[in-house]
Write a protein that holds these residues in place. Structure first.
Motif, PDB file in Angstrom:
ATOM      1  N   VAL A 153       0.836  -1.201   0.000  1.00  0.00           N
ATOM      2  CA  VAL A 153       0.000   0.000   0.000  1.00  0.00           C
ATOM      3  C   VAL A 153       0.873   1.254   0.000  1.00  0.00           C
ATOM      4  O   VAL A 153       0.570   2.237  -0.689  1.00  0.00           O
ATOM      5  N   LEU A 156       2.069   1.672  -3.501  1.00  0.00           N
ATOM      6  CA  LEU A 156       0.969   2.143  -4.342  1.00  0.00           C
ATOM      7  C   LEU A 156       0.688   3.632  -4.109  1.00  0.00           C
ATOM      8  O   LEU A 156       0.478   4.388  -5.065  1.00  0.00           O
ATOM      9  N   ASN A 157       0.686   4.036  -2.859  1.00  0.00           N
ATOM     10  CA  ASN A 157       0.438   5.447  -2.562  1.00  0.00           C
ATOM     11  C   ASN A 157       1.516   6.338  -3.167  1.00  0.00           C
ATOM     12  O   ASN A 157       1.219   7.423  -3.686  1.00  0.00           O
ATOM     13  N   LEU A 160       0.807   6.539  -6.822  1.00  0.00           N
ATOM     14  CA  LEU A 160      -0.342   7.408  -7.084  1.00  0.00           C
ATOM     15  C   LEU A 160       0.044   8.880  -6.950  1.00  0.00           C
ATOM     16  O   LEU A 160      -0.408   9.723  -7.724  1.00  0.00           O
ATOM     17  N   ILE A 196      -4.906  -1.640  -7.640  1.00  0.00           N
ATOM     18  CA  ILE A 196      -5.248  -0.474  -6.817  1.00  0.00           C
ATOM     19  C   ILE A 196      -6.655  -0.631  -6.243  1.00  0.00           C
ATOM     20  O   ILE A 196      -6.906  -0.329  -5.074  1.00  0.00           O
ATOM     21  N   THR A 202      -6.718   2.198  -1.221  1.00  0.00           N
ATOM     22  CA  THR A 202      -6.414   2.924  -2.462  1.00  0.00           C
ATOM     23  C   THR A 202      -7.553   2.912  -3.484  1.00  0.00           C
ATOM     24  O   THR A 202      -7.516   3.661  -4.461  1.00  0.00           O
ATOM     25  N   ARG A 205      -9.163   6.121  -4.712  1.00  0.00           N
ATOM     26  CA  ARG A 205      -8.416   6.954  -5.658  1.00  0.00           C
ATOM     27  C   ARG A 205      -8.852   6.672  -7.089  1.00  0.00           C
ATOM     28  O   ARG A 205      -8.916   7.575  -7.926  1.00  0.00           O
TER      29      ARG A 205
END
Length: 524
Positions: A153, A156-157, A160, A196, A202, A205
């Motif tokens: 995560v 991924l953040n 993003l 995601i 997430t 998003r």
């Protein structure tokens, strides 16, 4: 989309990158030998993958990117002078796949600034570089990556924040699915979006990104002679987002996704999808997505506006494969405190004849269970003096209370199943230690639910409403129960148990408890 152990996403497309950069100059084997020698010179062929290895790899990766950018800028119109650096860069991108086996290094990967450089390659002029970058991002964020989920995560953040979604949209816009390599690139881009969407942290998003959602909806509605793998994947992603959270559902509903999905499933009113292929899974995901969306109050309103009730009723009469998912969709739309308009529309659209006829004829307990939930909701939601409620009650009274008789027969079936489950639970309780027993309560409750406890409880709710409102129904229920030496109090006992086990921290549960208390009081 059913089953926790199933893999998400369609089958991987065939690899299409063999000799992409080398043409006829070097064989694949020769290029691999050269790559190995180069890697040995760089000190990258090592057994130990740790923070030290990652720092060296990051430095080398940055140099590759810079060298390629410099050569591209210097020899813009002479591709033969920078194609070698492009091949080297592509090799370095692919080498990052080993990180997926070491997610504990993800925080360091982020700290070193590698994420920004990797995401930046999505804007590379060479679509092959961008596609391989997308594929690596998919591997690094896959649901099956081990280790601490928080590390994935975190990665991924960071991706993003580096504008991953906008760059994915940009690539989806320039890839042509008529080309096999580009089609594979779209598949991997969808895989990233899925990764995601699968994480609650997430998923929002994606649902809040208008660019991604617009592309998904346009791709979903693109006309195809037969359902392709990528179209099926888009439907699956929408189903995942629809299940992710109320916030995600709200965003989709605002974009009229309910109407879009209903138009797409309407094609299968009379025609069944091809069994065992992408089309069948595509249709299942369409139904799953819209069924989740109508759980929301706004989704129910959109469902009525888009004539979803009428479509479901037509599918109940004419559909084959679509009959069961259409009935499940109608069930979800007609339940909950905000289902008044849906329940009224069922009556106005002639749905009483359709649903009660199916209930009388079907031997499929799965269909019967959906119908019983719909009946229970209508009796709960429709006002006592309304024409819609009176017409609903009349369907139970007609033909000498035949539908009431069938309800009691189904009650007998589910009651027996639940009793068998309770007997098995009782035997296991005797053998369980005092320490183990509390932990196994969930397992024992699950066994009762699998046996049909929820359906049994819903049947008794319907019977209770009928007994309260119609003396003839009360007499018929008492008569059929007496054949098994059962008193009317068994129905009261079911409602009482259900009421006592409710978690009233949520308003809808408190409302249900209030209704059950009212019914129990009337049955005394």
């Amino acid at each position: 989309m059913n089953g926790d152990d199933e893999d998400f996403g369609p089958e991987m497309p065939p690899d299409d990158d063999e000799d992409r950069f080398f043409g006829g100059g070097l064989s694949k084997e020769e290029s691999q030998i050269i790559d190995y020698v180069d890697d040995a010179d760089d000190g990258r062929n090592v057994d130990k993958i740790d923070a030290g290895w990652l720092r060296k790899t990051a430095l080398h990766f940055e140099k590759r990117i810079s060298k390629n950018a410099e050569l591209r800028s210097k020899f813009e119109n002479e591709p033969q002078k920078f194609i070698g650096s492009e091949a080297d860069l592509d090799t370095d991108i692919k080498s990052l796949s080993v990180l997926a086996e070491h997610p504990e290094l993800y925080p360091e990967f982020v700290r070193l600034g590698c994420v920004d450089r990797l995401i930046g390659l999505l804007a590379h002029e060479n679509t092959d570089i961008a596609i391989d970058t997308i594929e690596i991002i998919s591997e690094l964020t896959d649901e099956d990556v081990g280790g601490d989920e928080g590390e994935v995560v975190m990665l991924l953040n960071a991706m993003l924040e580096a504008d991953l979604l906008a760059l994915l949209v940009s690539n989806l816009g320039r890839l042509n699915e008529d080309d096999e390599s580009d089609r594979s690139g779209v598949y991997h881009a969808l895989s990233v979006i899925e990764n995601i969407s699968l994480r609650v942290a997430t998923a929002t998003r994606v649902s809040q990104d208008r660019g991604i959602l617009d592309w998904l909806l346009q791709r979903l509605q693109r006309t195809e002679s037969s359902t392709t793998q990528n179209r099926q994947y888009v439907a699956e992603i929408l189903a995942i987002l629809s299940q992710a959270s109320a916030n995600c559902r709200s965003q989709l509903i605002k974009l009229d996704v309910v109407d879009v999905l209903l138009q797409l499933v309407a094609v299968y009113r009379r025609r069944d999808p091809e069994r065992g292929g992408d089309e069948e899974e595509y249709v299942e995901n369409l139904f799953e997505a819209v069924t989740c969306l109508v759980d929301e109050a706004d989704g129910k309103d959109k469902f009525v506006e888009a004539e979803g009730v009428e479509l479901c009723l037509l599918m109940l009469k004419e559909g084959k494969m679509s009959k069961a998912p259409a009935l499940r969709l109608l069930e979800h739309a007609s339940t909950g405190s905000s289902a008044f308009n849906v329940c009224c529309k069922i009556v106005e659209s002639g749905g009483l004849k359709t649903t009660f006829s199916l209930f009388a004829k079907t031997r499929d307990h799965r269909l019967s269970s959906h119908l019983i939930v719909i009946f229970a909701s209508m009796l709960r939601v429709l006002p006592g003096d309304s024409a819609e409620r009176i017409r609903t009650l009349a369907k139970f009274v007609e033909k000498d209370y035949a539908k009431v008789g069938k309800l009691v027969e189904l009650r007998r079936h589910y009651s027996l199943r639940v009793k068998l489950a309770e007997q098995q639970n009782a035997e296991e309780r005797k053998l369980a230690s005092e320490q183990d027993a509390p932990d196994r309560e969930i397992e024992w409750l699950s066994r009762r639910l699998d046996a049909g406890l929820f359906t049994l409880q819903t049947i008794d709710v319907v019977l209770a409403w009928l007994m309260v409102e119609d003396k003839g129904a009360r007499s018929r229920v008492a008569e059929v129960l007496a054949q098994e030496d059962l008193p009317l109090s068994v129905i009261k006992a079911t409602l009482t148990e259900q009421m006592e086990n409710l978690d009233t921290s949520q308003q809808h549960a408190q409302d249900l408890k209030d209704m059950l208390e009212t019914l129990v009081d009337f049955l005394r």
